[in-house]
Motif scaffolding. Structure first.
Motif, PDB file in Angstrom:
ATOM      1  N   THR A 180       7.657   9.763   3.121  1.00  0.00           N
ATOM      2  CA  THR A 180       6.142  10.183   3.117  1.00  0.00           C
ATOM      3  C   THR A 180       6.349  11.809   3.260  1.00  0.00           C
ATOM      4  N   ARG A 200       4.176   4.681  12.390  1.00  0.00           N
ATOM      5  CA  ARG A 200       3.619   3.732  11.132  1.00  0.00           C
ATOM      6  C   ARG A 200       2.514   4.193  10.705  1.00  0.00           C
ATOM      7  N   THR A 201       1.395   4.437  11.600  1.00  0.00           N
ATOM      8  CA  THR A 201      -0.036   4.844  11.342  1.00  0.00           C
ATOM      9  C   THR A 201       0.147   6.273  10.514  1.00  0.00           C
ATOM     10  N   HIS A 227       1.427   5.482   6.933  1.00  0.00           N
ATOM     11  CA  HIS A 227       0.708   4.765   6.229  1.00  0.00           C
ATOM     12  C   HIS A 227      -0.821   5.718   5.746  1.00  0.00           C
TER      13      HIS A 227
END
Length: 152
Positions: free
Chosen positions: A88, A127-128, A131
């Protein structure tokens, strides 16, 4: 060397030689210096609970043994999403990737130190963030592609 040419406060050799020779002998050795209580080495130590101190009525300080608590790593560790955070950060959204990487490392540390609740919280946050970072990266990529076709 003329003494009148020396700056004020300078030393001459006669002053130095006078300092090397003491004018009075040092004071004599005192067996009991002022301010210290006299000691009585011939006085026996009274038996009793005060083994370490010769003075009756002296408080005894009990020292507790040190207890070392070591936390074991979790048996079922939470996922830390470290690779996902690096992807990311490098490919989609740099600021959110950095934040996700920090929470991933915190998850790994919490897993190692046995803190289940903190590991769960940091894992969900990482994780959030990952995403959201991927979604923002894809949205910007689609917008760039659309703008390229519109400008043609």
């Amino acid at each position: 060397m003329d003494p009148s040419n020396q700056p004020p406060g300078a030393w001459n050799s006669s002053e130095k030689s006078g300092m090397l020779q003491p004018t009075s002998p040092p004071p004599a050795y005192q067996d009991n210096p002022a301010g210290y209580p006299t000691s009585f080495p011939s006085q026996p130590v009274p038996p009793g609970p005060y083994v370490h101190g010769p003075y009756p009525g002296q408080p005894v300080v009990a020292v507790q043994p040190a207890v070392f608590v070591t936390a074991a790593p979790l048996a079922s560790p939470e996922p830390d999403y470290l690779c996902y955070s690096i992807f990311t950060m490098l490919c989609c959204c740099f600021p959110l990737g950095i934040a996700a990487l920090v929470f991933s490392c915190s998850t790994r540390n919490a897993n190692y130190s046995g803190q289940q609740a903190l590991a769960e919280k940091n894992s969900k946050t990482a994780r959030t963030l990952n995403h959201v970072g991927i979604a923002l990266g894809l949205v910007f990529l689609v917008l760039i592609i659309i703008l390229q076709f519109v400008n043609i």
